[in-house]
Every structure is written in structure tokens, then in C-alpha cells.
Design an enzyme around this catalytic site. Structure first.
Site, PDB file in Angstrom:
ATOM      1  N   GLY A 239       9.877  59.458  -7.746  1.00 33.19           N
ATOM      2  CA  GLY A 239       9.937  59.474  -6.129  1.00 33.19           C
ATOM      3  C   GLY A 239      10.158  58.055  -5.857  1.00 33.19           C
ATOM      4  O   GLY A 239      10.094  57.591  -4.314  1.00 33.19           O
ATOM      5  N   GLU A 289       8.480  60.044 -13.803  1.00 32.23           N
ATOM      6  CA  GLU A 289       9.478  60.969 -13.829  1.00 32.23           C
ATOM      7  C   GLU A 289      10.604  60.502 -13.094  1.00 32.23           C
ATOM      8  O   GLU A 289      10.923  61.033 -11.752  1.00 32.23           O
ATOM      9  CB  GLU A 289       9.233  62.298 -13.598  1.00 32.23           C
ATOM     10  CG  GLU A 289       8.166  62.895 -14.564  1.00 32.23           C
ATOM     11  CD  GLU A 289       7.728  64.143 -14.402  1.00 32.23           C
ATOM     12  OE1 GLU A 289       7.728  64.500 -12.834  1.00 32.23           O
ATOM     13  OE2 GLU A 289       6.995  64.801 -15.044  1.00 32.23           O
ATOM     14  N   PRO A 290      11.045  59.067 -12.890  1.00 33.75           N
ATOM     15  CA  PRO A 290      12.115  58.648 -12.160  1.00 33.75           C
ATOM     16  C   PRO A 290      13.492  59.166 -12.250  1.00 33.75           C
ATOM     17  O   PRO A 290      13.974  59.511 -13.409  1.00 33.75           O
ATOM     18  CB  PRO A 290      12.209  57.056 -12.594  1.00 33.75           C
ATOM     19  CG  PRO A 290      12.116  57.005 -13.900  1.00 33.75           C
ATOM     20  CD  PRO A 290      11.164  58.367 -13.970  1.00 33.75           C
ATOM     21  N   GLY A 291      14.409  59.386 -11.332  1.00 30.92           N
ATOM     22  CA  GLY A 291      15.729  59.753 -11.391  1.00 30.92           C
ATOM     23  C   GLY A 291      16.533  58.779 -10.588  1.00 30.92           C
ATOM     24  O   GLY A 291      17.482  57.946 -10.978  1.00 30.92           O
ATOM     25  N   ARG A 292      16.362  59.078  -9.086  1.00 30.43           N
ATOM     26  CA  ARG A 292      16.934  58.076  -8.397  1.00 30.43           C
ATOM     27  C   ARG A 292      16.861  56.437  -8.411  1.00 30.43           C
ATOM     28  O   ARG A 292      17.849  55.739  -8.576  1.00 30.43           O
ATOM     29  CB  ARG A 292      16.623  58.380  -6.901  1.00 30.43           C
ATOM     30  CG  ARG A 292      17.400  57.817  -6.010  1.00 30.43           C
ATOM     31  CD  ARG A 292      16.810  57.901  -4.460  1.00 30.43           C
ATOM     32  NE  ARG A 292      16.313  59.198  -4.262  1.00 30.43           N
ATOM     33  CZ  ARG A 292      16.649  60.108  -3.287  1.00 30.43           C
ATOM     34  NH1 ARG A 292      17.796  59.854  -2.914  1.00 30.43           N
ATOM     35  NH2 ARG A 292      15.978  61.077  -3.313  1.00 30.43           N
ATOM     36  N   ARG A 328      25.215  64.340   0.342  1.00 27.87           N
ATOM     37  CA  ARG A 328      23.904  63.812   1.112  1.00 27.87           C
ATOM     38  C   ARG A 328      23.966  63.560   2.350  1.00 27.87           C
ATOM     39  O   ARG A 328      23.006  63.709   3.177  1.00 27.87           O
ATOM     40  CB  ARG A 328      23.541  62.632   0.202  1.00 27.87           C
ATOM     41  CG  ARG A 328      22.894  62.676  -1.198  1.00 27.87           C
ATOM     42  CD  ARG A 328      22.423  61.449  -1.723  1.00 27.87           C
ATOM     43  NE  ARG A 328      21.027  61.090  -1.274  1.00 27.87           N
ATOM     44  CZ  ARG A 328      20.978  60.189  -0.211  1.00 27.87           C
ATOM     45  NH1 ARG A 328      22.043  59.499   0.219  1.00 27.87           N
ATOM     46  NH2 ARG A 328      19.735  60.117   0.299  1.00 27.87           N
ATOM     47  N   CYS A 358      36.997  71.643   6.018  1.00 23.76           N
ATOM     48  CA  CYS A 358      36.699  72.390   7.173  1.00 23.76           C
ATOM     49  C   CYS A 358      35.435  72.521   7.835  1.00 23.76           C
ATOM     50  O   CYS A 358      34.976  73.713   7.858  1.00 23.76           O
ATOM     51  CB  CYS A 358      37.684  73.591   7.061  1.00 23.76           C
ATOM     52  SG  CYS A 358      39.383  73.388   7.086  1.00 23.76           S
ATOM     53  N   TYR A 387      22.359  62.310  -7.173  1.00 24.06           N
ATOM     54  CA  TYR A 387      22.498  63.213  -6.282  1.00 24.06           C
ATOM     55  C   TYR A 387      23.701  63.126  -5.611  1.00 24.06           C
ATOM     56  O   TYR A 387      23.981  63.545  -4.519  1.00 24.06           O
ATOM     57  CB  TYR A 387      21.376  63.461  -5.324  1.00 24.06           C
ATOM     58  CG  TYR A 387      19.949  63.451  -5.928  1.00 24.06           C
ATOM     59  CD1 TYR A 387      19.648  64.622  -6.616  1.00 24.06           C
ATOM     60  CD2 TYR A 387      19.160  62.445  -5.878  1.00 24.06           C
ATOM     61  CE1 TYR A 387      18.432  64.587  -7.390  1.00 24.06           C
ATOM     62  CE2 TYR A 387      17.871  62.426  -6.592  1.00 24.06           C
ATOM     63  CZ  TYR A 387      17.652  63.411  -7.111  1.00 24.06           C
ATOM     64  OH  TYR A 387      16.403  63.504  -7.824  1.00 24.06           O
TER      65      TYR A 387
END
Length: 427
Positions: A239, A289-292, A328, A358, A387
Site C-alpha cells: 500500500g 507486499e508492495p506492488g505499486r 486508471r 468510443c 496497474y
């Protein structure tokens, strides 16, 4: 820090000119910096020095095999949310025994696959799931390692779609019910080994306060579960937020460093300073648990301006990337800094940057003051390493873009651009 900067009037990724990549490989095009992935992983690892810990990269942020292989080489564990992600980790050379399997809706097939691969733990989201895990493990004649995800009811003060730690969110078990659930599991579920405890309060947090509040609230519970049930780890989730505003400038300063604390309420230095003293004496392995935080500022999306449309109310810059390539802004109202690959002058205009899909929601920004790039020019959407591609779709039957990994002066195609034949394969 990250690997993107202007040199001699052109935007570079490490030692590679992005204009040359756009010209050679076409647009839209994702470009990643290998050294940024390494640097951010190492800084996160160092932030928890003094505590028995493991950095488990959240695969959902960016699951390209080359990215996973790079991080496996650094010694990372992996936080997975599907059997497909576990398969990717294994194909990339990652160790299943360093994988934790999260997610609220695991199927029998996914559980069986993960058990056979020997993962470290299932992060369980409900009592119903824990009992189902026991049943599946029993059918296979094995024992399933498990940790229950506690919902500490802490407000992360982030976007409502990525908040996960409050009572009204679908994730985890209420804080007040966890201890009794562990007692029932120990007494009634013979095919479960209670290996740990897990929590995750949300994504893109930009203040240290919610992390401290959650750790202080859950630490006594973790200690009690260790004493009563012998758990060996506590996953404190991920987070950690990144810089989206002024992301290019963030590459020229050490924005993870303590020197940035006056400008940013959350830095890795402060994260470690606040949490390590609260974790080091628990006698538990700490999983992060990092991702970003690892992937976000390690990537950009390159797109070419097709047309300029001047309406009575607005000026639109129409580009060849759309919400199917980077959703995003449409989904989260997410901000991405937009800069020309050719270093711009002083002139700026208020414009909407929109794609070809569209949908009225197909935009990357609205009424934003930007350098006045022209049709034919390439622009970069910064902070697109997390993401981005993983949430892409073929909506409007648009092929997926290619992905490039830059390492120093070497640029490698790590995913080929999808063809029209690829679009209908399997139909």
C-alpha cells in the site's frame, strides 16, 4: 528515484532514447526501466533492516515474465491472487515456496494447483474459505498452510475502490472475530496448519499514520496468536504510495529519502523508522507486499498525438492510446503526468488528452495545462509501470501494445505487440 530523464532535448529511459523506441516499435508502447525495479526493491528491503522479513512483490501490479524474473533474481517473494499469477511466477523462475496466495474467491482448481506447487501460505479471507481449504487439502491428503486476513477497521484515506481495511470492505475477517476463528480452526480443521496472520489496509497510501495505527492495533493479536497457535509470520501488506504528480521531477531527487520528509508525509526512511521498532521484538517473520511502490514509477506508456480538435468549449489532443491500454484515469480518476518525448518549451495550453475508444470516459486528463505538443509527436504518460498493462483490454477490438524492458543501453521486447490474428485466436 527512477530511470526517466531528459537528455539533450529528448526523454530517455536509462541510456535509451524513447523517441527511437517509438519509431522502431510503434505506439502505444509500454517501456520499463530495469534499474528502477531493482532500486525500489532494494530500498524496500533495506527499510525493514533489523527485522526478519521478506519483500513479497504483488504480482498483480505488473506481471510481465521479464519483470518477475528480474525480481526473483533479487531474492523477492511473491504475493499472488490467482493460479495464473502463480503459474507466471513459476515460469519466470520464482520459487513457489516464497509465494502467498491472497484473494477472496479462490476456486477448488486454484487451491489444488497451489497445494501441489508447495506455496508458502494461503491468505484466507473468510471462515467459509478456511473450511473449504481444509476440505480440499483433505481430499488431496495434504495439509494446507494458512493465514487469516484480519480487517483492522483502519481508514487508509485512499480512493474508495482501493480501500481494503475497513469493516464495509469485502476483504478479511473482522478484528473482533479473528481470535475465535483461529481457535475453531485449530480444534476443527485437521488439514490446516495455522502458519501466520495477514493484513492489508489499502493501496496508494501517502501518510505513515494508517500504517502505524494498523500495526499498533494488530501487533498484540499477532503476539497472542504466536503464543497460542505457533504462527511464524505476520504479513503487514503493501500500500505504500508513489508520486504521480510531478513524477518526472521525482526521478532527479531521492524521493524515498529522509530529505523528502518535509514534502512527503510518507517516505521509506520514515516507514522503516516508525515500523521497525514496533515489529522487531515480536519474534515473527514480517512479510511486506508492495506492488505499486516497486513498479509504478518504473514504467511509462508512449503514445502518439494523431489530431488536434478545437471545439467551442475545449481543445482536444487525440492520441493513439486509450482506456483499453491504461484504464486508471477512467476507473480511479488516476492522475498521470503527461510530457512530450521531445523536451518542450515554455508554451502551455489547457487541453483534454483523449483516446480513440468510443466512450466519453476515454481520457487521460481533462482541462490540464500541458506543453503544446503537436500531431505526430510522441508523449509519455508517466508512472504507468503498475496497474497499466495488467489491466488492459481488447475493447473495440484494439490489439494490446508491446512492452519493452530497458536495462542500461539495452532495450528488449518483453511482449510482442498483439496482431489481428491474436485478437481472434481461440474464437
Amino acid at each position: 528515484m527512477h530511470g526517466f530523464a531528459y537528455r539533450n532535448g529528448s526523454l530517455f529511459c536509462e541510456d535509451v532514447d524513447l523517441q527511437s523506441l517509438a519509431d522502431e516499435h510503434g505506439t502505444p508502447l509500454y517501456v520499463y526501466s530495469a534499474n528502477t525495479f531493482r532500486d525500489h526493491y532494494r530500498r524496500l528491503d533495506a527499510a525493514l533492516a533489523g527485522v526478519d522479513h521478506e519483500v513479497a512483490y504483488a504480482v498483480k501490479a505488473n506481471s510481465n515474465l521479464s519483470v518477475l524474473r528480474l525480481l526473483a533474481g533479487e531474492g523477492a517473494g511473491f504475493d499472488i491472487v490467482s493460479a495464473g499469477e502463480l503459474f507466471r511466477v513459476i515460469q519466470a523462475g520464482g520459487d513457489p515456496a516464497k509465494c502467498t496466495f491472497a484473494g477472496v474467491g479462490k476456486t477448488r482448481e486454484e487451491i489444488e494447483y497451489a497445494l501441489k506447487q508447495g506455496i508458502y501460505s494461503f491468505n484466507v479471507e473468510s471462515e467459509a474459505e478456511l473450511r473449504f481449504l481444509d476440505q480440499v487439502a483433505g481430499d488431496l491428503g495434504v495439509t494446507a498452510p494458512a493465514a487469516v486476513r484480519v480487517n483492522p477497521n483502519v481508514d487508509a484515506k485512499t480512493h474508495k475502490y482501493i480501500s481494503t481495511g475497513k469493516s464495509e470492505n469485502k476483504f478479511g475477517v473482522d478484528f473482533e472475530a479473528i481470535a475465535e476463528l483461529y481457535d475453531r480452526a485449530a480444534a476443527e480443521l485437521p488439514n490446516i496448519t495455522l502458519r501466520g496472520l495477514q493484513m492489508h489496509i489499502g493501496s496508494q497510501l501517502t501518510s505513515i499514520t494508517p500504517f502505524v495505527e494498523a500495526v499498533e492495533k494488530v501487533a498484540p493479536l499477532a503476539t497472542a496468536l504466536k503464543e497460542k497457535h505457533g504462527i511464524e509470520f505476520w504479513s503487514i501488506g503493501g500500500g505504500i504510495g508513489i508520486i504521480y504528480q510531478d513524477a518526472l521531477a521525482a526521478g532527479s531527487v531521492d524521493w524515498w529519502d529522509a530529505q523528502s520528509e518535509q514534502d512527503r508525509p510518507l517516505t521509506l526512511t520514515r516507514y522503516g523508522k516508525e515500523l521497525v521498532p514496533r515489529l522487531k521484538d515480536l519474534g515473527l517473520k514480517i512479510l511486506l507486499e508492495p506492488g505499486r511502490a516497486i513498479a509504478g514509477n518504473a514504467g511509462v506508456l508512449l503514445t502518439r498525438c494523431l489530431y488536434e480538435k478545437q471545439g467551442s468549449a475545449k481543445t482536444f489532443k487525440i492520441v493513439d492510446a486509450g482506456m483499453g491500454d491504461l484504464i486508471r484515469p477512467a476507473l480511479y480518476e488516476g492522475h498521470h503526468e503527461i510530457i512530450p518525448v521531445k523536451e518542450p518549451g515554455e508554451e502551455r495550453r489547457a487541453v483534454d488528452v483523449v483516446g480513440p475508444i468510443c466512450e466519453s470516459g476515454d481520457f487521460f486528463c481533462q482541462d490540464r495545462e500541458l506543453p503544446d505538443f503537436q500531431p505526430g509527436e510522441v508523449i509519455a504518460l508517466m508512472s504507468a509501470g503498475a496497474y497499466g498493462f495488467v489491466m488492459a483490454s481488447n475493447y473495440n477490438s484494439r490489439p494490446f501494445p508491446a512492452e519493452i524492458l530497458v536495462d542500461g543501453d539495452k532495450a528488449t521486447v518483453v511482449r510482442k505487440r498483439q496482431t489481428f490474428d491474436d485478437l481472434i485466436a481461440g474464437e
